[in-house]
Write an enzyme that holds these catalytic residues in place. Structure first.
Site, PDB file in Angstrom:
ATOM      1  N   LYS A  79       0.408   3.444  -2.901  1.00 56.76           N
ATOM      2  CA  LYS A  79      -0.757   4.334  -3.051  1.00 56.76           C
ATOM      3  C   LYS A  79      -0.348   5.808  -2.999  1.00 56.76           C
ATOM      4  O   LYS A  79      -1.030   6.661  -3.564  1.00 56.76           O
ATOM      5  CB  LYS A  79      -1.791   4.023  -1.952  1.00 56.76           C
ATOM      6  CG  LYS A  79      -2.411   2.617  -2.101  1.00 56.76           C
ATOM      7  CD  LYS A  79      -3.274   2.251  -0.889  1.00 56.76           C
ATOM      8  CE  LYS A  79      -3.838   0.830  -1.013  1.00 56.76           C
ATOM      9  NZ  LYS A  79      -4.524   0.387   0.223  1.00 56.76           N
ATOM     10  N   SER A 126       0.794  -1.239   0.000  1.00 56.90           N
ATOM     11  CA  SER A 126       0.000   0.000   0.000  1.00 56.90           C
ATOM     12  C   SER A 126       0.822   1.282   0.000  1.00 56.90           C
ATOM     13  O   SER A 126       0.253   2.359  -0.188  1.00 56.90           O
ATOM     14  CB  SER A 126      -0.937   0.017   1.199  1.00 56.90           C
ATOM     15  OG  SER A 126      -2.049  -0.782   0.920  1.00 56.90           O
ATOM     16  N   TYR A 141      -4.774   3.460   8.006  1.00 67.56           N
ATOM     17  CA  TYR A 141      -6.126   2.906   8.129  1.00 67.56           C
ATOM     18  C   TYR A 141      -6.743   3.268   9.482  1.00 67.56           C
ATOM     19  O   TYR A 141      -6.602   4.402   9.930  1.00 67.56           O
ATOM     20  CB  TYR A 141      -6.112   1.381   7.890  1.00 67.56           C
ATOM     21  CG  TYR A 141      -5.343   1.008   6.655  1.00 67.56           C
ATOM     22  CD1 TYR A 141      -5.772   1.475   5.411  1.00 67.56           C
ATOM     23  CD2 TYR A 141      -4.188   0.243   6.706  1.00 67.56           C
ATOM     24  CE1 TYR A 141      -5.075   1.166   4.263  1.00 67.56           C
ATOM     25  CE2 TYR A 141      -3.483  -0.074   5.557  1.00 67.56           C
ATOM     26  CZ  TYR A 141      -3.931   0.395   4.351  1.00 67.56           C
ATOM     27  OH  TYR A 141      -3.241   0.094   3.226  1.00 67.56           O
ATOM     28  N   TYR A 198      -3.872  -2.040 -10.127  1.00 70.56           N
ATOM     29  CA  TYR A 198      -3.726  -1.967  -8.666  1.00 70.56           C
ATOM     30  C   TYR A 198      -2.813  -3.077  -8.124  1.00 70.56           C
ATOM     31  O   TYR A 198      -1.890  -2.820  -7.346  1.00 70.56           O
ATOM     32  CB  TYR A 198      -5.117  -2.029  -8.011  1.00 70.56           C
ATOM     33  CG  TYR A 198      -5.052  -2.117  -6.506  1.00 70.56           C
ATOM     34  CD1 TYR A 198      -4.717  -1.003  -5.750  1.00 70.56           C
ATOM     35  CD2 TYR A 198      -5.298  -3.319  -5.846  1.00 70.56           C
ATOM     36  CE1 TYR A 198      -4.634  -1.087  -4.362  1.00 70.56           C
ATOM     37  CE2 TYR A 198      -5.217  -3.411  -4.465  1.00 70.56           C
ATOM     38  CZ  TYR A 198      -4.882  -2.289  -3.737  1.00 70.56           C
ATOM     39  OH  TYR A 198      -4.788  -2.374  -2.366  1.00 70.56           O
ATOM     40  N   VAL A 235       1.172  -3.815   3.787  1.00 69.35           N
ATOM     41  CA  VAL A 235       1.135  -5.119   4.467  1.00 69.35           C
ATOM     42  C   VAL A 235       2.394  -5.957   4.226  1.00 69.35           C
ATOM     43  O   VAL A 235       2.543  -7.022   4.819  1.00 69.35           O
ATOM     44  CB  VAL A 235      -0.129  -5.963   4.110  1.00 69.35           C
ATOM     45  CG1 VAL A 235      -1.376  -5.336   4.677  1.00 69.35           C
ATOM     46  CG2 VAL A 235      -0.227  -6.218   2.635  1.00 69.35           C
TER      47      VAL A 235
HETATM   48  N1  GLU Z   1      -2.270  -5.286  -1.963  1.00 72.46           N
HETATM   49  C1  GLU Z   1      -2.790  -5.235  -0.635  1.00 72.46           C
HETATM   50  C2  GLU Z   1      -4.297  -5.442  -0.679  1.00 72.46           C
HETATM   51  O1  GLU Z   1      -4.910  -4.928  -1.540  1.00 72.46           O
HETATM   52  C3  GLU Z   1      -2.442  -3.908  -0.033  1.00 72.46           C
HETATM   53  C4  GLU Z   1      -2.897  -3.751   1.391  1.00 72.46           C
HETATM   54  C5  GLU Z   1      -1.948  -2.972   2.259  1.00 72.46           C
HETATM   55  O2  GLU Z   1      -0.743  -2.920   1.991  1.00 72.46           O
HETATM   56  O3  GLU Z   1      -2.408  -2.418   3.263  1.00 72.46           O
HETATM   57  O4  GLU Z   1      -4.871  -6.122   0.122  1.00 72.46           O
END
Ligand code: GLU
Length: 310
Positions: free
Chosen positions: A67, A64, A243, A191, A261
């Site tokens: 992003k 993530s 988050y 994505y 993650v």
């Molecule tokens: N590719 C992971 C997902 O979509 C990213 C989540 C993350 O890094 O928080 O679940």
């Protein structure tokens, strides 16, 4: 050795000995195989000094954290119009939650939860084949990091494509609201590939420099984004970058930060440093357990919290 060099080394040594390291993500199969004992830290300061410790040169799945770069790219394409399709409020929900979307007409709360990042990927896809859109993002990240060796881990991308049913659900649900404009599988392809970019702490900290330098690549260097946009991206990282644990991260660390993650965190001390940390074990909110602790130690010792007195 400078005080900061010593501090970075001390933090890495402290983290190496801690037994309570959190749990590696298992829902993306290749990530389940990563050794939770790894730890890397890189601090790039405003004067360009680079401090490395532990496994700071080892590439890991940025997940993530991508992003941040995808949002920067999308804002460059559509500017403020992006905010008609994605909000900019903390969600207070887990990264992959679907619950707010029905009540809020398919408009995700912010660009850093998965739903919001899918909309950003959809914006970056406009006018391109998925392969071209992801190539453009990879080139952008390489440029930010001054490093042509950064690649996408195809094994991770394919694993998410095969098992990312929550993301598939989110994309299809938003397609029903019209927030996703392309075929969901195309947007998902962009994505999943952006999440599968592999970078080391050093590469990540280098790529984050534009957010410490008010939008400049380096002091006196090329402008990547206007200063106001850099401030706003930092604001979103502070309020939404972890988050439903974003408040806790602001409380403990006090810096704009984005977690993934894979166990990485990119944190920005505006005007002072771009920092990347990696420890694959996650806490209950899906954020790096020791990565957060290491940043807390660093921010405490340096006084870099954005809430500290100047
Ligand atoms: N590719 C992971 C997902 O979509 C990213 C989540 C993350 O890094 O928080 O679940």
């Amino acid at each position: 050795m400078t005080d900061l060099a010593r501090l970075v080394g001390d933090i890495a040594r402290e983290m190496a000995d801690l037994p309570e390291r959190g749990e590696v993500a298992t829902y993306i199969p290749p990530l389940a195989a990563i050794d939770p004992g790894r730890f890397g830290l890189c601090v790039v300061t405003a004067d360009g000094a680079i401090h490395l410790a532990g496994d700071a040169l080892e590439p890991f799945s940025i997940q993530s954290i991508s992003k941040v770069f995808a949002l920067t790219q999308a804002l460059g394409k559509v500017g403020e119009a992006l905010w008609s399709r994605v909000g900019r409020e903390p969600s207070g929900t887990p990264f992959n939650s679907i619950v707010q979307l029905e009540r809020e007409q398919g408009i995700p709360r912010n660009p850093f939860i998965n739903a919001g990042a899918l909309v950003v990927a959809d914006i970056n896809l406009a006018g391109h084949a998925p392969r071209v859109a992801i190539g453009e993002l990879l080139r952008f990240v390489r440029h930010l990091a001054d490093d042509e060796s950064i690649v996408i881990d195809e094994i991770v991308a394919r694993a998410e494509q095969a098992t990312g049913f929550r993301n598939i659900a989110l994309a299809n649900y938003m397609k029903a609201f019209g927030t996703i404009r392309h075929a969901p599988e195309l947007t998902l392809g962009v994505y999943f590939h952006q999440c599968a970019i592999a970078m080391s702490c050093r590469q990540l900290a280098m790529a984050g420099r534009f957010l410490m330098h008010g939008g400049l690549h380096a002091p006196g260097g090329a402008r990547i984004v206007p200063a106001r946009r850099a401030r706003r991206i930092n604001a979103l990282m502070l309020t939404c970058g972890h988050y439903d644990a974003s408040g806790d991260f602001a409380f403990r660390v006090g810096l704009p930060g984005k977690s993934g993650v894979g166990g990485g965190i990119l944190a920005i001390a505006p005007g002072k440093a771009s920092i990347a940390v990696w420890s694959p074990g996650l806490n209950a909110s899906g954020n790096s357990q020791l990565g957060t602790l290491a940043l807390e130690r660093l921010a405490d010792a340096t006084g870099w919290s954005v809430f500290a007195e100047a």
